[in-house]
Design a protein around this motif. Sequence first.
Motif, PDB file in Angstrom:
ATOM      1  N   THR A  98     102.973 -33.465 147.664  1.00  7.33           N
ATOM      2  CA  THR A  98     103.829 -32.641 148.007  1.00  7.33           C
ATOM      3  C   THR A  98     103.702 -32.003 149.391  1.00  7.33           C
ATOM      4  O   THR A  98     103.230 -32.608 150.321  1.00  7.33           O
ATOM      5  N   GLU A  99     104.970 -31.484 149.917  1.00  9.11           N
ATOM      6  CA  GLU A  99     105.288 -31.276 151.174  1.00  9.11           C
ATOM      7  C   GLU A  99     104.066 -30.626 152.262  1.00  9.11           C
ATOM      8  O   GLU A  99     104.007 -31.163 153.169  1.00  9.11           O
ATOM      9  N   ASP A 100     103.262 -29.879 151.402  1.00  9.56           N
ATOM     10  CA  ASP A 100     102.222 -29.664 152.361  1.00  9.56           C
ATOM     11  C   ASP A 100     100.932 -30.158 152.175  1.00  9.56           C
ATOM     12  O   ASP A 100      99.969 -29.768 152.843  1.00  9.56           O
ATOM     13  N   ASN A 101     101.114 -31.099 151.832  1.00  7.17           N
ATOM     14  CA  ASN A 101      99.799 -32.342 151.785  1.00  7.17           C
ATOM     15  C   ASN A 101      98.741 -31.966 151.023  1.00  7.17           C
ATOM     16  O   ASN A 101      97.514 -32.429 151.330  1.00  7.17           O
ATOM     17  N   GLN A 102      99.007 -31.160 149.840  1.00  7.01           N
ATOM     18  CA  GLN A 102      97.865 -30.753 149.097  1.00  7.01           C
ATOM     19  C   GLN A 102      97.677 -31.065 147.982  1.00  7.01           C
ATOM     20  O   GLN A 102      96.592 -30.951 147.159  1.00  7.01           O
ATOM     21  N   ARG A 103      98.625 -31.771 147.166  1.00  8.87           N
ATOM     22  CA  ARG A 103      98.349 -32.055 145.788  1.00  8.87           C
ATOM     23  C   ARG A 103      99.334 -33.394 145.403  1.00  8.87           C
ATOM     24  O   ARG A 103     100.478 -33.474 146.068  1.00  8.87           O
ATOM     25  N   VAL A 104      98.641 -34.082 144.511  1.00  3.40           N
ATOM     26  CA  VAL A 104      99.576 -35.347 144.116  1.00  3.40           C
ATOM     27  C   VAL A 104     100.481 -34.898 142.955  1.00  3.40           C
ATOM     28  O   VAL A 104      99.834 -34.438 141.727  1.00  3.40           O
ATOM     29  N   PHE A 105     101.710 -34.924 143.052  1.00  8.11           N
ATOM     30  CA  PHE A 105     102.433 -34.715 141.874  1.00  8.11           C
ATOM     31  C   PHE A 105     103.196 -35.871 140.877  1.00  8.11           C
ATOM     32  O   PHE A 105     103.749 -35.741 140.081  1.00  8.11           O
ATOM     33  N   TYR A 106     102.925 -37.110 141.607  1.00  9.60           N
ATOM     34  CA  TYR A 106     102.955 -38.365 140.928  1.00  9.60           C
ATOM     35  C   TYR A 106     102.152 -39.446 141.393  1.00  9.60           C
ATOM     36  O   TYR A 106     102.225 -39.658 142.258  1.00  9.60           O
ATOM     37  N   GLY A 107     101.227 -39.668 140.194  1.00  7.32           N
ATOM     38  CA  GLY A 107     100.173 -40.478 140.578  1.00  7.32           C
ATOM     39  C   GLY A 107      99.809 -41.444 139.422  1.00  7.32           C
ATOM     40  O   GLY A 107      98.638 -41.578 139.019  1.00  7.32           O
ATOM     41  N   GLU A 108     100.780 -42.179 138.772  1.00  4.98           N
ATOM     42  CA  GLU A 108     100.499 -42.957 137.616  1.00  4.98           C
ATOM     43  C   GLU A 108      99.748 -44.274 138.068  1.00  4.98           C
ATOM     44  O   GLU A 108      99.055 -44.835 137.209  1.00  4.98           O
ATOM     45  N   ILE A 109      99.671 -44.715 139.349  1.00  2.00           N
ATOM     46  CA  ILE A 109      98.910 -45.918 139.513  1.00  2.00           C
ATOM     47  C   ILE A 109      97.515 -45.784 139.323  1.00  2.00           C
ATOM     48  O   ILE A 109      96.693 -46.491 138.648  1.00  2.00           O
ATOM     49  N   LEU A 110      96.837 -44.328 139.749  1.00  2.00           N
ATOM     50  CA  LEU A 110      95.541 -44.245 139.841  1.00  2.00           C
ATOM     51  C   LEU A 110      95.420 -43.260 138.570  1.00  2.00           C
ATOM     52  O   LEU A 110      94.038 -42.720 138.307  1.00  2.00           O
ATOM     53  N   LYS A 111      96.350 -42.700 137.819  1.00  2.00           N
ATOM     54  CA  LYS A 111      96.300 -41.868 136.794  1.00  2.00           C
ATOM     55  C   LYS A 111      95.667 -40.537 137.140  1.00  2.00           C
ATOM     56  O   LYS A 111      94.858 -40.107 136.698  1.00  2.00           O
ATOM     57  N   PHE A 112      96.264 -39.966 138.510  1.00  2.00           N
ATOM     58  CA  PHE A 112      95.618 -38.831 138.919  1.00  2.00           C
ATOM     59  C   PHE A 112      96.414 -37.825 139.593  1.00  2.00           C
ATOM     60  O   PHE A 112      96.399 -37.055 140.441  1.00  2.00           O
ATOM     61  N   THR A 113      97.539 -37.756 138.495  1.00  2.00           N
ATOM     62  CA  THR A 113      98.791 -36.558 138.820  1.00  2.00           C
ATOM     63  C   THR A 113      97.947 -35.342 138.646  1.00  2.00           C
ATOM     64  O   THR A 113      97.339 -34.974 138.028  1.00  2.00           O
ATOM     65  N   GLY A 114      98.246 -34.304 139.773  1.00  2.00           N
ATOM     66  CA  GLY A 114      97.861 -33.186 139.687  1.00  2.00           C
ATOM     67  C   GLY A 114      96.476 -33.159 140.571  1.00  2.00           C
ATOM     68  O   GLY A 114      95.980 -31.722 140.948  1.00  2.00           O
ATOM     69  N   ALA A 115      95.819 -34.281 140.989  1.00  2.00           N
ATOM     70  CA  ALA A 115      94.764 -34.091 141.879  1.00  2.00           C
ATOM     71  C   ALA A 115      94.878 -33.318 143.286  1.00  2.00           C
ATOM     72  O   ALA A 115      96.067 -33.428 143.587  1.00  2.00           O
ATOM     73  N   THR A 116      94.143 -32.834 143.736  1.00  2.00           N
ATOM     74  CA  THR A 116      94.155 -32.017 144.977  1.00  2.00           C
ATOM     75  C   THR A 116      93.458 -32.107 145.966  1.00  2.00           C
ATOM     76  O   THR A 116      92.487 -32.983 146.032  1.00  2.00           O
ATOM     77  N   CYS A 117      94.184 -32.183 147.260  1.00  2.00           N
ATOM     78  CA  CYS A 117      93.533 -32.310 148.584  1.00  2.00           C
ATOM     79  C   CYS A 117      91.904 -31.492 148.565  1.00  2.00           C
ATOM     80  O   CYS A 117      90.774 -32.213 149.066  1.00  2.00           O
ATOM     81  N   GLN A 118      91.919 -30.355 147.933  1.00  2.00           N
ATOM     82  CA  GLN A 118      90.363 -29.777 147.785  1.00  2.00           C
ATOM     83  C   GLN A 118      89.387 -30.463 147.076  1.00  2.00           C
ATOM     84  O   GLN A 118      88.577 -30.627 147.405  1.00  2.00           O
ATOM     85  N   ASP A 119      89.977 -31.250 145.952  1.00  2.00           N
ATOM     86  CA  ASP A 119      89.061 -32.183 145.215  1.00  2.00           C
ATOM     87  C   ASP A 119      88.509 -33.220 146.109  1.00  2.00           C
ATOM     88  O   ASP A 119      87.437 -33.590 146.457  1.00  2.00           O
ATOM     89  N   PHE A 120      89.518 -33.959 146.657  1.00  2.00           N
ATOM     90  CA  PHE A 120      89.149 -35.128 147.592  1.00  2.00           C
ATOM     91  C   PHE A 120      88.193 -34.756 148.928  1.00  2.00           C
ATOM     92  O   PHE A 120      87.522 -35.450 149.121  1.00  2.00           O
ATOM     93  N   SER A 121      88.327 -33.664 149.404  1.00  2.00           N
ATOM     94  CA  SER A 121      87.710 -33.163 150.552  1.00  2.00           C
ATOM     95  C   SER A 121      86.491 -32.341 150.301  1.00  2.00           C
ATOM     96  O   SER A 121      86.133 -31.768 151.106  1.00  2.00           O
ATOM     97  N   LYS A 122      86.115 -32.149 149.020  1.00  2.00           N
ATOM     98  CA  LYS A 122      84.876 -31.316 148.470  1.00  2.00           C
ATOM     99  C   LYS A 122      83.724 -31.644 149.557  1.00  2.00           C
ATOM    100  O   LYS A 122      82.820 -30.530 149.824  1.00  2.00           O
ATOM    101  N   TYR A 123      83.504 -32.943 149.844  1.00  2.00           N
ATOM    102  CA  TYR A 123      82.222 -33.222 150.840  1.00  2.00           C
ATOM    103  C   TYR A 123      82.714 -33.733 152.045  1.00  2.00           C
ATOM    104  O   TYR A 123      81.733 -34.376 152.735  1.00  2.00           O
ATOM    105  N   ILE A 124      83.896 -33.563 152.549  1.00  2.00           N
ATOM    106  CA  ILE A 124      84.208 -33.768 153.781  1.00  2.00           C
ATOM    107  C   ILE A 124      84.390 -32.434 154.652  1.00  2.00           C
ATOM    108  O   ILE A 124      85.158 -31.627 154.433  1.00  2.00           O
TER     109      ILE A 124
END
Length: 369
Positions: free
Chosen positions: A149-175
């Motif tokens: 998304t434009e705000d760099n916070q959510r994946v709206f199309y992620g067929e390669i890794l099957k992770f559509t809907g994943a969020t930056c909050q998820d990825f940065s949980k331990y960062i």
Amino acid sequence: VNLNIQRMNRRNIYQLFRRDGSLTRQDIVHRLQLSLPTVVQNINNLQNEGYIREEGFIGYTGGRRAKTYNVVNNAGIAIGLDITMDYLIAVAVDLTGELICRNQVWCKFEQSDRYYKCLGEVVKDLVKKNSLDEKRILGIGLGVPGLVTEDNQRVFYGEILKFTGATCQDFSKYIPYKSALLNDANAAGFGEFWIRENPGSAFYVSLSNNIGGMVIINDRILTGSHFHSGEIGHLTLYPKGKLCYCGQKGCVDPYLAATNLSSLSNGDLAEFFRLLEEKNPAAVKTWDTYLDDLALALNNIQSLFDCRVILGGYVAEYIDKFIPELKRRAARLNTFEHDADYIDVCRYKTYSIAAGAALHFISAFIDSV
């Protein structure tokens, strides 16, 4: 109005230092047509904030040597991650875009707490082992094989890794730093255009494990109405051809993905090109087909955009010596000219996705100075 002028003067002075380096006060007075008191005040402020430093002396002015100043390259540092199915690449870059350090870790992608902890550990290890100043870390850019998304916070199309809907909050949980998600090809393209400063109009093609691209028109990134412009990987190359991960057939992606090459060498792309150098029959045949398909895809881009096409991504690290042959093949397809001089190769030869993801924060920082 005065405040805006002050900000503009400060920014112009800092940008001049970034572009040209090693300048005296008088250099800035002449180049920016500013008064000496304005230049002195801004240099003092930038120096006090740690953004520029005294570098030395040059020549003589009225019997006195003129002091020179330069930017402090590590006044800000950003970290970028290239996230793939099987491994992570992490890099740190300074304010000039130079790579300070890097690391590659084998860690299979999954949407799990275990994986997010792995991301956090990779970042923390990079900081600790390279003695990076945590106070200067501007943020962490995460380059992912998906549309965000434009705000760099959510994946709206992620067929390669099957992770559509994943969020930056998820990825940065331990960062423990500010983070942003970026499409991998867009990150690489942004990094390439950023170091070129004034690229004009160009199309960046990322030849990595998947194929993506970015378009820049008159120095401005073309995002498209739904933020997926430049997705050359899903242009139809051969109708009813190979099945693509997107569900369509004949897309560019299954023909030009770097994995088409590295699959002949146990996933090692460098080994594939070594086999090619040795004239291994399978490698030679695969590369011959790859060049034909690449020439066809590049000619399609050129027909549409009539601009320079820059090759980046994993394959671009090895492609320099093959450019004359690629141009010959593309020229044969060119309807409008008799050459293919529009083809160019990236300046970021390695770690382009991770570096470009980091530059998201470097660029924002520089714009704020």
